[in-house]
Write a protein that holds these residues in place. Structure first.
Motif, PDB file in Angstrom:
ATOM      1  N   GLN A  15       0.794  -1.232   0.000  1.00  0.00           N
ATOM      2  CA  GLN A  15       0.000   0.000   0.000  1.00  0.00           C
ATOM      3  C   GLN A  15       0.826   1.282   0.000  1.00  0.00           C
ATOM      4  OE1 GLN A  15      -4.208  -0.822   1.995  1.00  0.00           O
ATOM      5  NE2 GLN A  15      -2.601  -2.021   2.975  1.00  0.00           N
ATOM      6  N   ALA A 144      -3.832   0.395  -8.610  1.00  0.00           N
ATOM      7  CA  ALA A 144      -3.352  -0.393  -7.474  1.00  0.00           C
ATOM      8  C   ALA A 144      -2.564  -1.622  -7.887  1.00  0.00           C
ATOM      9  CB  ALA A 144      -4.534  -0.807  -6.594  1.00  0.00           C
ATOM     10  N   LYS A 154      -5.399  -3.287  -0.786  1.00  0.00           N
ATOM     11  CA  LYS A 154      -4.739  -2.149  -1.439  1.00  0.00           C
ATOM     12  C   LYS A 154      -5.661  -1.449  -2.431  1.00  0.00           C
ATOM     13  CE  LYS A 154      -2.331  -4.731  -5.117  1.00  0.00           C
ATOM     14  NZ  LYS A 154      -1.020  -4.958  -5.764  1.00  0.00           N
ATOM     15  N   THR A 157      -7.690   1.212  -0.249  1.00  0.00           N
ATOM     16  CA  THR A 157      -7.014   2.461   0.098  1.00  0.00           C
ATOM     17  C   THR A 157      -6.682   3.275  -1.157  1.00  0.00           C
ATOM     18  OG1 THR A 157      -4.921   1.229   0.252  1.00  0.00           O
ATOM     19  CG2 THR A 157      -6.104   1.691   2.315  1.00  0.00           C
ATOM     20  N   LEU A 320      -5.132   0.417   7.992  1.00  0.00           N
ATOM     21  CA  LEU A 320      -3.983  -0.472   7.801  1.00  0.00           C
ATOM     22  C   LEU A 320      -3.786  -1.450   8.965  1.00  0.00           C
ATOM     23  CD1 LEU A 320      -1.432   2.055   6.226  1.00  0.00           C
ATOM     24  CD2 LEU A 320      -3.077   0.573   5.072  1.00  0.00           C
TER      25      LEU A 320
END
Length: 350
Positions: A15, A144, A154, A157, A320
């Motif tokens: 990420q 991503a 991921k 986010t 996270l």
């Protein structure tokens, strides 16, 4: 043979790099062009449509839209279009489809119906050649990269960051982020890496291995994080997890909390975190075991500290450690979070 959870672990660890990639000139410039086109169009309100994890990113987008742009925002009910044949008048709206795969037929149909009614349509997806992106007038690639695990991490986010950059670009008018905003966003990859280095989530997993249920809560920008954390726990550990806004928790569900029902509370340092000030003492009265995730230094059974940032950015960091907790808890319970039973990476709903 690949060890269980290796894919999800790799996705989580990527990420910071995904943030940095989306902030490159190529991708930031593309988002700025879309934001400028939307600002020029001047929608009167914004409607988001999404499913699953992307629905929580869309909720975050709705908060940003109302707070930062001053425009009414809401989440569409795809079944009103696909199951009931409704065709709402969205001629003054921006309609945003958020989907990591861009492959769900119901979301595509919502955007098609919205476009037919005169709406400006936008796809936010990890698959720029997907049906969702094809039907929309505008498209944002969240960049991503391939996601190994079924459980989205991921891509979630990356959706958050893309929506943040989009909304702030619309607010700027020309799509270009102000210099101070851009400087703050450039710190996110390093802050994400620092957050992921904290081993507290993995250390908590054995404690909750035999939990029968769990509650997640937060307010404002933290509420989508609470909902996404609950989903990750349910789909990877098969642990019943109920998500409530802090306000809704006090309107009844508080009664279910007790020492045997752990509570994950997302509490930052902004207005949303301060609004949790009346919630945490009530949980204390119930003798609930509370894990606080966020930048606010408040009393809790356990605290997972996250770097303090502008409250708009906090959801990109707060989730996270909760992703890492979901991963570790699934492994502690003997499950493989890369391939949850009964689930596939692309879920086609109508």
């Amino acid at each position: 043979m690949t060890r269980p959870g290796a894919g999800m672990a790799a996705d989580i660890d990527e990420q910071p790099a995904a943030f940095a990639r989306l902030l490159t000139t190529e991708h930031a410039g593309a988002i700025a062009q879309v934001a400028a086109a939307i600002a020029e169009h001047g929608p009167r309100h914004v409607v988001f449509t999404a499913r699953g994890t992307s629905d929580h990113a869309a909720l975050y987008g709705a908060y940003l839209t109302e707070i930062r742009l001053g425009l009414p925002a809401g989440l569409a009910s795809p079944s009103s279009v696909t199951a009931y044949g409704a065709r709402p008048d969205l001629s003054a709206a921006l309609v945003v489809g958020v989907s990591q795969s861009g492959g769900s037929p119901d979301l595509t149909e919502v955007l098609r119906a919205a476009r037919d009614s005169g709406a400006l349509t936008l796809a936010v997806t990890n698959a720029p050649d997907s049906p969702l992106a094809d039907v929309a007038e505008l498209s944002v690639d969240i960049a991503a990269g391939h996601e190994r695990a079924v459980a989205a991490t991921k891509t979630y986010t990356a959706e958050l960051l893309a929506l943040l950059m989009l909304v702030e670009g619309i607010r700027a008018g020309d799509g270009v982020l102000p210099a101070d905003e851009r400087a703050a966003l450039d710190l996110l990859p390093e802050l994400a890496a620092r957050t992921l280095a904290d081993e507290t989530p993995a250390q908590l997993a054995p404690r909750y291995r035999f939990a029968a249920q769990l509650v997640t809560t937060g307010r404002g920008y933290a509420y989508p994080t609470a909902r996404e954390a609950a989903l990750k726990l349910m789909e990877t550990s098969y642990l019943p997890a109920l998500a409530f806004s802090g306000a809704d928790l006090l309107h009844g569900p508080l009664a279910m909390t007790d020492p045997d029902v752990p509570v994950l509370a997302v509490v930052g340092s902004g207005p949303g975190g301060r609004a949790m000030g009346e919630v945490l003492p009530r949980l204390g009265e119930r003798r609930a075991e509370v894990v606080v995730v966020g930048s606010a230094d408040v009393p809790a059974t356990t605290r997972i500290a996250v770097p303090e940032v502008d409250e708009r950015y906090a959801p990109l960091l707060d989730i996270l450690p909760l992703q890492r907790l979901a991963l570790a808890l699934a492994l502690a319970r003997g499950e493989d979070p890369d391939a949850p039973r009964g689930l596939r990476k692309v879920t086609a709903t109508m």
